[in-house]
Motif scaffolding. Structure first.
Motif, PDB file in Angstrom:
ATOM      1  N   GLN A  65       0.831  -1.201   0.000  1.00  0.00           N
ATOM      2  CA  GLN A  65       0.000   0.000   0.000  1.00  0.00           C
ATOM      3  C   GLN A  65       0.870   1.258   0.000  1.00  0.00           C
ATOM      4  O   GLN A  65       0.675   2.187   0.775  1.00  0.00           O
ATOM      5  CB  GLN A  65      -0.968  -0.010   1.189  1.00  0.00           C
ATOM      6  N   TYR A  66       1.828   1.268  -0.920  1.00  0.00           N
ATOM      7  CA  TYR A  66       2.720   2.397  -1.137  1.00  0.00           C
ATOM      8  C   TYR A  66       2.355   3.088  -2.445  1.00  0.00           C
ATOM      9  O   TYR A  66       1.879   2.462  -3.394  1.00  0.00           O
ATOM     10  CB  TYR A  66       4.175   1.937  -1.217  1.00  0.00           C
ATOM     11  N   ARG A  67       2.634   4.388  -2.472  1.00  0.00           N
ATOM     12  CA  ARG A  67       2.450   5.197  -3.672  1.00  0.00           C
ATOM     13  C   ARG A  67       3.672   6.059  -3.893  1.00  0.00           C
ATOM     14  O   ARG A  67       4.281   6.563  -2.939  1.00  0.00           O
ATOM     15  CB  ARG A  67       1.215   6.093  -3.506  1.00  0.00           C
ATOM     16  N   SER A  68       4.070   6.210  -5.164  1.00  0.00           N
ATOM     17  CA  SER A  68       5.188   7.085  -5.489  1.00  0.00           C
ATOM     18  C   SER A  68       4.891   7.760  -6.824  1.00  0.00           C
ATOM     19  O   SER A  68       4.197   7.193  -7.669  1.00  0.00           O
ATOM     20  CB  SER A  68       6.497   6.283  -5.578  1.00  0.00           C
ATOM     21  N   GLU A  69       5.403   8.966  -7.010  1.00  0.00           N
ATOM     22  CA  GLU A  69       5.142   9.715  -8.235  1.00  0.00           C
ATOM     23  C   GLU A  69       6.449  10.137  -8.898  1.00  0.00           C
ATOM     24  O   GLU A  69       7.431  10.452  -8.214  1.00  0.00           O
ATOM     25  CB  GLU A  69       4.278  10.944  -7.948  1.00  0.00           C
ATOM     26  N   ILE A  70       6.436  10.122 -10.241  1.00  0.00           N
ATOM     27  CA  ILE A  70       7.608  10.509 -11.012  1.00  0.00           C
ATOM     28  C   ILE A  70       7.155  11.415 -12.149  1.00  0.00           C
ATOM     29  O   ILE A  70       6.255  11.058 -12.915  1.00  0.00           O
ATOM     30  CB  ILE A  70       8.348   9.288 -11.594  1.00  0.00           C
ATOM     31  N   GLY A  71       7.794  12.572 -12.277  1.00  0.00           N
ATOM     32  CA  GLY A  71       7.460  13.490 -13.359  1.00  0.00           C
ATOM     33  C   GLY A  71       8.045  13.019 -14.681  1.00  0.00           C
ATOM     34  O   GLY A  71       9.158  12.477 -14.733  1.00  0.00           O
TER      35      GLY A  71
ATOM     36  N   VAL B  69       0.224   5.265   1.281  1.00  0.00           N
ATOM     37  CA  VAL B  69       1.286   6.094   1.850  1.00  0.00           C
ATOM     38  C   VAL B  69       2.285   6.464   0.753  1.00  0.00           C
ATOM     39  O   VAL B  69       2.763   5.594   0.016  1.00  0.00           O
ATOM     40  CB  VAL B  69       2.022   5.338   2.976  1.00  0.00           C
ATOM     41  N   GLU B  70       2.599   7.739   0.641  1.00  0.00           N
ATOM     42  CA  GLU B  70       3.562   8.173  -0.373  1.00  0.00           C
ATOM     43  C   GLU B  70       4.991   7.951   0.104  1.00  0.00           C
ATOM     44  O   GLU B  70       5.338   8.278   1.242  1.00  0.00           O
ATOM     45  CB  GLU B  70       3.365   9.650  -0.719  1.00  0.00           C
ATOM     46  N   VAL B  71       5.823   7.366  -0.775  1.00  0.00           N
ATOM     47  CA  VAL B  71       7.229   7.122  -0.464  1.00  0.00           C
ATOM     48  C   VAL B  71       8.084   7.653  -1.608  1.00  0.00           C
ATOM     49  O   VAL B  71       7.597   7.928  -2.703  1.00  0.00           O
ATOM     50  CB  VAL B  71       7.506   5.618  -0.257  1.00  0.00           C
ATOM     51  N   GLU B  72       9.385   7.782  -1.326  1.00  0.00           N
ATOM     52  CA  GLU B  72      10.318   8.225  -2.358  1.00  0.00           C
ATOM     53  C   GLU B  72      10.450   7.160  -3.443  1.00  0.00           C
ATOM     54  O   GLU B  72      10.237   5.976  -3.203  1.00  0.00           O
ATOM     55  CB  GLU B  72      11.693   8.511  -1.739  1.00  0.00           C
ATOM     56  N   ASN B  73      10.847   7.599  -4.632  1.00  0.00           N
ATOM     57  CA  ASN B  73      10.996   6.665  -5.751  1.00  0.00           C
ATOM     58  C   ASN B  73      11.989   5.552  -5.442  1.00  0.00           C
ATOM     59  O   ASN B  73      11.775   4.392  -5.810  1.00  0.00           O
ATOM     60  CB  ASN B  73      11.481   7.411  -6.999  1.00  0.00           C
TER      61      ASN B  73
END
Length: 265
Positions: free
Chosen positions: A86-92, A241-245
């Protein structure tokens, strides 16, 4: 070598800039990838396109990748979901493009012929409009594709944006080969207004059995179940939960290494 080639086969099918569409198309692509000599697929995925965004589901990896193209001249963006932790991460998309461009430039002047080819690939292309067969051949690697006409220009734009973006994302997250070869194939598909339904990847010329083969089932409509999966993924974006890439990809790469080790035995 087979694992590196797999990165050049996946749909996982952004140019340096991503164009958005005026009218979004809704469709789905179900993909199965087979290794040489194997009857069971090595990997499976379903990619759903709606509202200009793409949702790629890889259930065996407990992973969902959402690609949303940017408005106007702004870059697109990826949202990575791990349903197990249940992790989330975002990348531009701008970061993805910068890294892969540097990698392509490095590979293009490398002493290794194969790496040099991936950095600046050049294929001999042959397309048969009657049969839909597309061949992209070279001494280093070759593709043979069976294709069908795309349903609309809007669908082609959405598919091209996702295929290029996803190829670059894999390079960034998995320290893979430059995505140049697959992006050249994507460009050719767009030029002919066709989508692949079967892709074969060869080491060198097209001879004998391919190293890897992918089957794509394309459907120009979304089912109620597909829309439910999209809604669920959007809920996960808000809840996880947001985590680093680096933290996200560390665990993903560990699972991939375990899968590769299992397959090799």
């Amino acid at each position: 070598m087979r694992y590196l080639l797999a990165l050049l086969l996946s749909v996982g099918l952004f140019s340096d800039g991503v164009a958005t569409t005026c009218f979004a198309a809704d469709f789905r692509i179900e993909t199965r990838v087979y290794a040489k000599g194997e009857e069971e697929p090595a990997s499976q995925s379903v990619t759903l396109f709606t509202g200009g965004a793409a949702y790629d589901f890889r259930d065996e990896a407990h992973r969902v990748t959402i690609f949303r193209p940017g408005a106007a001249d702004k870059p697109g963006r990826f949202v990575l979901l791990d349903s197990q932790r249940q992790y989330r991460s975002e990348i531009g998309g701008d970061r993805v493009a910068v890294v892969t461009t540097k990698l392509r430039r490095w590979a293009a002047v490398h002493k290794d012929p194969f790496l040099r080819f991936t950095g600046d690939p050049a294929f001999d292309e042959a397309f048969d409009a009657d049969t839909g067969e597309l061949r992209m051949t070279s001494k280093q690697m070759s593709y043979r594709l069976v294709t069908m006409p795309v349903a609309s220009r809007e669908a082609m734009k959405e598919l091209r944006a996702f295929l290029d973006a996803y190829a670059q994302l894999h390079t960034l997250l998995e320290a893979g080969l430059p995505p140049g070869p697959r992006m050249r194939v994507n460009e050719s598909l767009a030029n002919h207004d066709v989508v692949p339904i079967e892709v074969e990847l060869y080491e060198g010329p097209i001879e004998g059995e391919p190293e890897l083969r992918a089957e794509h089932l394309v459907t120009w409509i979304l089912s109620r179940e597909d829309r439910n999966r999209i809604e669920e993924a959007n809920r996960w974006v808000a809840e996880y939960v947001e985590v680093e890439n680096t933290e996200f990809s560390k665990f993903a790469n560990q699972r991939m290494a375990e899968a590769v080790d299992k397959a090799s035995h």
